[in-house]
Motif scaffolding. Sequence first.
Motif, PDB file in Angstrom:
ATOM      1  N   GLU A  40       0.842  -1.192   0.000  1.00  0.00           N
ATOM      2  CA  GLU A  40       0.000   0.000   0.000  1.00  0.00           C
ATOM      3  C   GLU A  40       0.880   1.246   0.000  1.00  0.00           C
ATOM      4  N   PRO A  41       0.403   2.309  -0.657  1.00  0.00           N
ATOM      5  CA  PRO A  41      -0.723   2.265  -1.575  1.00  0.00           C
ATOM      6  C   PRO A  41      -0.367   1.419  -2.797  1.00  0.00           C
ATOM      7  N   ARG A  83      -6.959   2.157  -0.624  1.00  0.00           N
ATOM      8  CA  ARG A  83      -7.138   0.992   0.260  1.00  0.00           C
ATOM      9  C   ARG A  83      -8.485   0.313   0.019  1.00  0.00           C
ATOM     10  N   HIS A  86      -8.119  -1.825  -2.947  1.00  0.00           N
ATOM     11  CA  HIS A  86      -7.202  -2.921  -2.605  1.00  0.00           C
ATOM     12  C   HIS A  86      -7.929  -3.999  -1.808  1.00  0.00           C
ATOM     13  N   THR A 103       0.980  -7.800   3.462  1.00  0.00           N
ATOM     14  CA  THR A 103       1.022  -6.472   2.841  1.00  0.00           C
ATOM     15  C   THR A 103       2.091  -5.580   3.464  1.00  0.00           C
ATOM     16  N   PHE A 106      -0.511  -0.981   5.695  1.00  0.00           N
ATOM     17  CA  PHE A 106      -1.965  -1.027   5.656  1.00  0.00           C
ATOM     18  C   PHE A 106      -2.473   0.197   6.410  1.00  0.00           C
ATOM     19  N   VAL A 107      -3.623   0.113   7.031  1.00  0.00           N
ATOM     20  CA  VAL A 107      -4.262   1.311   7.588  1.00  0.00           C
ATOM     21  C   VAL A 107      -3.441   1.977   8.691  1.00  0.00           C
ATOM     22  N   HIS A 129     -11.523   4.590   7.144  1.00  0.00           N
ATOM     23  CA  HIS A 129     -11.263   3.170   6.925  1.00  0.00           C
ATOM     24  C   HIS A 129     -12.546   2.344   7.077  1.00  0.00           C
ATOM     25  N   SER A 133     -13.304   0.552   3.754  1.00  0.00           N
ATOM     26  CA  SER A 133     -12.805  -0.825   3.799  1.00  0.00           C
ATOM     27  C   SER A 133     -13.450  -1.663   4.890  1.00  0.00           C
TER      28      SER A 133
END
Length: 218
Positions: A40-41, A83, A86, A103, A106-107, A129, A133
Amino acid sequence: MSRGKFIAFEGGEGAGKSTQARLLVDALNARGITADLTREPGGTAGAEAIRALLLHPPKDKSGGDQDQGWGAPAEALLFAAARADHVAKRITPALARGDWVITDRFVDSSRAYQGGAGALGDETITALHKIGSGGLRPDLTILIEADPAQVTKRLAERDGDDSDAIGGRDARYHAEVAASFRALAQADPAGFVIIDGSGTVGEVNAEIMQAITELLGN
């Protein structure tokens, strides 16, 4: 079929996340576990397009100097959009197949960079988020910390004078990012493991393999 496991690597610039994520995927594959390495990104065509915008903002076309990059609110929205794509198109389907997803960020990167160092606050980032997501969290977040002097050397070797819009920010900003990551990890000891990234690549990998023992069912 049981759901796969989801592991995120976090840390500041030059901490060694990408190398360790690759090594973990190799180790899982060697055990017969299908593991998807992503970042990410990025990670999907749409998210990679947003990555290019984030790391290399458009130049000012009015004749002035190049823009200073995105402000924290715009940056947070772009990360959240990347995200969301993704998660929907790559992470969730892979986990549903029973694959592991590893990954590189991430967040929690958004929480540390835009929420902490960017001063937007954690509630703003977590709200974005949740909207984009579904509030998805990794089964484990591995935070790699490294000595600032070692990081500076790594970044010089990796980037030279060509840092991207985020990596090229000043030392104070990156110190705030590191402090934010540490605070997030300390507030959620069940969800995070902190790894000392100052050792050799092999030593760090060994610590990570030990940290995921429970997820492996060993």
